[in-house]
Design a protein around this motif. Structure first.
Motif, PDB file in Angstrom:
ATOM      1  N   ILE A 142       0.833  -1.209   0.000  1.00  0.00           N
ATOM      2  CA  ILE A 142       0.000   0.000   0.000  1.00  0.00           C
ATOM      3  C   ILE A 142       0.863   1.253   0.000  1.00  0.00           C
ATOM      4  O   ILE A 142       0.558   2.233  -0.696  1.00  0.00           O
ATOM      5  N   MET A 143       1.967   1.250   0.753  1.00  0.00           N
ATOM      6  CA  MET A 143       2.849   2.414   0.769  1.00  0.00           C
ATOM      7  C   MET A 143       3.554   2.581  -0.569  1.00  0.00           C
ATOM      8  O   MET A 143       3.661   3.702  -1.104  1.00  0.00           O
ATOM      9  N   GLY A 144       4.026   1.480  -1.134  1.00  0.00           N
ATOM     10  CA  GLY A 144       4.690   1.550  -2.435  1.00  0.00           C
ATOM     11  C   GLY A 144       3.755   2.016  -3.529  1.00  0.00           C
ATOM     12  O   GLY A 144       4.133   2.826  -4.393  1.00  0.00           O
ATOM     13  N   ALA A 145       2.512   1.516  -3.505  1.00  0.00           N
ATOM     14  CA  ALA A 145       1.531   1.930  -4.511  1.00  0.00           C
ATOM     15  C   ALA A 145       1.260   3.425  -4.422  1.00  0.00           C
ATOM     16  O   ALA A 145       1.178   4.125  -5.441  1.00  0.00           O
ATOM     17  N   ALA A 146       1.137   3.946  -3.191  1.00  0.00           N
ATOM     18  CA  ALA A 146       0.866   5.375  -3.009  1.00  0.00           C
ATOM     19  C   ALA A 146       2.038   6.219  -3.495  1.00  0.00           C
ATOM     20  O   ALA A 146       1.851   7.218  -4.213  1.00  0.00           O
ATOM     21  N   LEU A 147       3.248   5.838  -3.136  1.00  0.00           N
ATOM     22  CA  LEU A 147       4.427   6.611  -3.537  1.00  0.00           C
ATOM     23  C   LEU A 147       4.607   6.612  -5.047  1.00  0.00           C
ATOM     24  O   LEU A 147       4.892   7.660  -5.660  1.00  0.00           O
ATOM     25  N   ILE A 148       4.452   5.457  -5.662  1.00  0.00           N
ATOM     26  CA  ILE A 148       4.641   5.362  -7.114  1.00  0.00           C
ATOM     27  C   ILE A 148       3.574   6.164  -7.846  1.00  0.00           C
ATOM     28  O   ILE A 148       3.859   6.863  -8.829  1.00  0.00           O
ATOM     29  N   CYS A 149       2.335   6.091  -7.371  1.00  0.00           N
ATOM     30  CA  CYS A 149       1.265   6.868  -8.006  1.00  0.00           C
ATOM     31  C   CYS A 149       1.534   8.373  -7.884  1.00  0.00           C
ATOM     32  O   CYS A 149       1.367   9.126  -8.851  1.00  0.00           O
ATOM     33  N   LEU A 150       1.962   8.821  -6.709  1.00  0.00           N
ATOM     34  CA  LEU A 150       2.237  10.235  -6.502  1.00  0.00           C
ATOM     35  C   LEU A 150       3.383  10.715  -7.385  1.00  0.00           C
ATOM     36  O   LEU A 150       3.331  11.816  -7.954  1.00  0.00           O
ATOM     37  N   SER A 151       4.417   9.896  -7.513  1.00  0.00           N
ATOM     38  CA  SER A 151       5.539  10.280  -8.368  1.00  0.00           C
ATOM     39  C   SER A 151       5.148  10.250  -9.837  1.00  0.00           C
ATOM     40  O   SER A 151       5.558  11.116 -10.619  1.00  0.00           O
ATOM     41  N   ALA A 152       4.340   9.273 -10.223  1.00  0.00           N
ATOM     42  CA  ALA A 152       3.901   9.191 -11.616  1.00  0.00           C
ATOM     43  C   ALA A 152       3.029  10.382 -11.997  1.00  0.00           C
ATOM     44  O   ALA A 152       3.055  10.845 -13.145  1.00  0.00           O
ATOM     45  N   LEU A 153       2.280  10.914 -11.042  1.00  0.00           N
ATOM     46  CA  LEU A 153       1.426  12.079 -11.295  1.00  0.00           C
ATOM     47  C   LEU A 153       2.184  13.400 -11.168  1.00  0.00           C
ATOM     48  O   LEU A 153       1.626  14.465 -11.417  1.00  0.00           O
ATOM     49  N   GLY A 154       3.438  13.320 -10.744  1.00  0.00           N
ATOM     50  CA  GLY A 154       4.242  14.524 -10.616  1.00  0.00           C
ATOM     51  C   GLY A 154       4.068  15.256  -9.306  1.00  0.00           C
ATOM     52  O   GLY A 154       4.575  16.368  -9.146  1.00  0.00           O
ATOM     53  N   ASP A 155       3.384  14.672  -8.336  1.00  0.00           N
ATOM     54  CA  ASP A 155       3.161  15.324  -7.048  1.00  0.00           C
ATOM     55  C   ASP A 155       4.333  15.139  -6.092  1.00  0.00           C
ATOM     56  O   ASP A 155       4.486  15.923  -5.143  1.00  0.00           O
ATOM     57  N   LEU A 156       5.124  14.119  -6.313  1.00  0.00           N
ATOM     58  CA  LEU A 156       6.222  13.795  -5.402  1.00  0.00           C
ATOM     59  C   LEU A 156       7.462  13.440  -6.231  1.00  0.00           C
ATOM     60  O   LEU A 156       7.358  12.669  -7.190  1.00  0.00           O
ATOM     61  N   PRO A 157       8.623  13.998  -5.910  1.00  0.00           N
ATOM     62  CA  PRO A 157       9.843  13.666  -6.666  1.00  0.00           C
ATOM     63  C   PRO A 157      10.148  12.165  -6.608  1.00  0.00           C
ATOM     64  O   PRO A 157       9.946  11.523  -5.577  1.00  0.00           O
ATOM     65  N   TRP A 158      10.666  11.653  -7.703  1.00  0.00           N
ATOM     66  CA  TRP A 158      10.963  10.228  -7.766  1.00  0.00           C
ATOM     67  C   TRP A 158      12.054   9.831  -6.766  1.00  0.00           C
ATOM     68  O   TRP A 158      12.075   8.704  -6.287  1.00  0.00           O
ATOM     69  N   TRP A 159      12.966  10.760  -6.459  1.00  0.00           N
ATOM     70  CA  TRP A 159      14.044  10.399  -5.542  1.00  0.00           C
ATOM     71  C   TRP A 159      13.501  10.118  -4.143  1.00  0.00           C
ATOM     72  O   TRP A 159      14.056   9.284  -3.412  1.00  0.00           O
ATOM     73  N   VAL A 160      12.412  10.797  -3.753  1.00  0.00           N
ATOM     74  CA  VAL A 160      11.795  10.521  -2.453  1.00  0.00           C
ATOM     75  C   VAL A 160      11.227   9.099  -2.440  1.00  0.00           C
ATOM     76  O   VAL A 160      11.422   8.340  -1.476  1.00  0.00           O
ATOM     77  N   THR A 161      10.532   8.747  -3.509  1.00  0.00           N
ATOM     78  CA  THR A 161       9.997   7.382  -3.619  1.00  0.00           C
ATOM     79  C   THR A 161      11.113   6.357  -3.602  1.00  0.00           C
ATOM     80  O   THR A 161      11.008   5.309  -2.937  1.00  0.00           O
ATOM     81  N   ALA A 162      12.204   6.641  -4.304  1.00  0.00           N
ATOM     82  CA  ALA A 162      13.332   5.704  -4.360  1.00  0.00           C
ATOM     83  C   ALA A 162      13.972   5.533  -2.986  1.00  0.00           C
ATOM     84  O   ALA A 162      14.325   4.407  -2.584  1.00  0.00           O
ATOM     85  N   VAL A 163      14.124   6.626  -2.230  1.00  0.00           N
ATOM     86  CA  VAL A 163      14.741   6.544  -0.901  1.00  0.00           C
ATOM     87  C   VAL A 163      13.877   5.720   0.044  1.00  0.00           C
ATOM     88  O   VAL A 163      14.375   4.823   0.747  1.00  0.00           O
ATOM     89  N   ILE A 164      12.583   5.997   0.065  1.00  0.00           N
ATOM     90  CA  ILE A 164      11.698   5.300   1.005  1.00  0.00           C
ATOM     91  C   ILE A 164      11.564   3.824   0.658  1.00  0.00           C
ATOM     92  O   ILE A 164      11.740   2.948   1.511  1.00  0.00           O
ATOM     93  N   LEU A 165      11.281   3.534  -0.615  1.00  0.00           N
ATOM     94  CA  LEU A 165      11.112   2.129  -1.005  1.00  0.00           C
ATOM     95  C   LEU A 165      12.425   1.368  -0.942  1.00  0.00           C
ATOM     96  O   LEU A 165      12.461   0.192  -0.564  1.00  0.00           O
ATOM     97  N   ARG A 167      14.867   1.921   1.121  1.00  0.00           N
ATOM     98  CA  ARG A 167      15.132   1.636   2.529  1.00  0.00           C
ATOM     99  C   ARG A 167      14.288   0.466   3.018  1.00  0.00           C
ATOM    100  O   ARG A 167      14.789  -0.437   3.706  1.00  0.00           O
ATOM    101  N   GLU A 168      12.991   0.452   2.683  1.00  0.00           N
ATOM    102  CA  GLU A 168      12.096  -0.602   3.160  1.00  0.00           C
ATOM    103  C   GLU A 168      12.520  -1.971   2.633  1.00  0.00           C
ATOM    104  O   GLU A 168      12.594  -2.946   3.380  1.00  0.00           O
ATOM    105  N   LEU A 169      12.799  -2.033   1.350  1.00  0.00           N
ATOM    106  CA  LEU A 169      13.204  -3.312   0.754  1.00  0.00           C
ATOM    107  C   LEU A 169      14.572  -3.741   1.272  1.00  0.00           C
ATOM    108  O   LEU A 169      14.812  -4.928   1.524  1.00  0.00           O
ATOM    109  N   GLY A 170      15.475  -2.780   1.435  1.00  0.00           N
ATOM    110  CA  GLY A 170      16.817  -3.111   1.913  1.00  0.00           C
ATOM    111  C   GLY A 170      16.806  -3.646   3.331  1.00  0.00           C
ATOM    112  O   GLY A 170      17.494  -4.632   3.641  1.00  0.00           O
ATOM    113  N   ILE A 171      16.029  -3.015   4.212  1.00  0.00           N
ATOM    114  CA  ILE A 171      15.965  -3.473   5.605  1.00  0.00           C
ATOM    115  C   ILE A 171      15.290  -4.835   5.693  1.00  0.00           C
ATOM    116  O   ILE A 171      15.688  -5.689   6.497  1.00  0.00           O
ATOM    117  N   THR A 172      14.280  -5.063   4.875  1.00  0.00           N
ATOM    118  CA  THR A 172      13.629  -6.385   4.857  1.00  0.00           C
ATOM    119  C   THR A 172      14.625  -7.468   4.445  1.00  0.00           C
ATOM    120  O   THR A 172      14.693  -8.537   5.069  1.00  0.00           O
TER     121      THR A 172
END
Length: 258
Positions: A142-165, A167-172
């Motif tokens: 759900i978090m990944g879907a929200a971040l990717i959608c926001l970046s795809a719509l131009g509301d959120l920079p892609w680097w923010v999505t890349a950092v958050i996702l 980090r989550e995948l790396g820690i897992t």
């Protein structure tokens, strides 16, 4: 019959009665017929031989039923909400305030259930293998879907999505790599990070303007900082845990050799 004590008077008949009783109960437990025969002890042994199999079947049935507990149902709800959220988020080009409000509602429900399912599972002993696997997948989906959608719509920079996702995948992945040495517990910083991410992403999902749009920028900035800091802390914990595990194994090996 040597293990059954008999009284001085009528000892043989007492032993025979005990054997018949044991045979009857064994037959009833093993086959459910409830009949007794002169060879009752043999039937009792046969019934005892079947009982472990019946116990395994009963345990399997209980475990299968326990998957459908309230904690797992909340996790399944989050998984179902992911495609629904994406559809609402991208409806009518992704910029309609009404659709974005509905998407926010779906996201909020997913975040709220995330707060409760783990607590319910631990409090009421509802932890299952399905929950251990599905819960983190639902969270990241759900978090990944929200971040990717926001970046795809131009509301959120892609680097923010890349950092958050990232980090989550790396820690897992890191958790799985050091699982042989122990489990890295969730820290307070990690929980605060999750809460801040949820609030920030939720504010971006809504079509906010004015000072609220400025506020969401700073909330997201805090979320990114917490994401990086807690990620580095998990890496530190993993290194310490691995060193401790290796040292303990080495000490155990030296002790066994001595």
């Amino acid at each position: 019959m040597t293990g059954v004590p008999a009284s001085a008077a009528g000892g043989s008949s007492g032993a025979q009665g005990a054997a018949s009783s044991a045979g009857a109960s064994g037959a009833a437990a093993g086959s459910g017929s409830g009949t007794t025969a002169p060879g009752g002890s043999a039937e009792g042994a046969q019934g005892a031989g079947k009982s472990p199999r019946g116990a395994k079947l009963a345990a399997a049935a209980v475990n299968q039923a326990s998957v459908w507990n309230v904690a797992n149902l909340l996790t399944m709800l989050r998984l179902v909400l992911v495609p629904g959220f994406v559809a609402l988020m991208l409806a009518d080009g992704g910029y309609d305030p009404a659709w974005r409000s509905l998407a926010w509602a779906a996201f909020a429900v997913a975040m709220i259930t995330d707060l409760f399912d783990g607590h319910l599972a631990r409090t009421y002993n509802l932890v299952t293998d399905f929950g251990k696997i599905a819960d983190p997948i639902a969270d990241k989906a759900i978090m990944g879907a929200a971040l990717i959608c926001l970046s795809a719509l131009g509301d959120l920079p892609w680097w923010v999505t890349a950092v958050i996702l990232g980090r989550e995948l790396g820690i897992t992945l890191l958790r799985f790599l050091v699982i042989r040495y122990g489990v890295i517990p969730a820290s307070r910083g990690g929980k605060l990070k999750t809460l801040t991410q949820g609030v920030a992403v939720g504010m971006y999902v809504l079509a906010l303007t004015g000072w609220l749009a400025t506020l969401r920028f700073w909330v997201m900035a805090v979320a990114v900082v917490l994401t990086v800091v807690t990620g580095l802390d998990y890496v530190r914990q993993a290194i310490v845990l691995r060193r401790q595990g290796i040292a303990e194994r080495r000490a155990a090996l030296e002790e066994s050799e001595a």
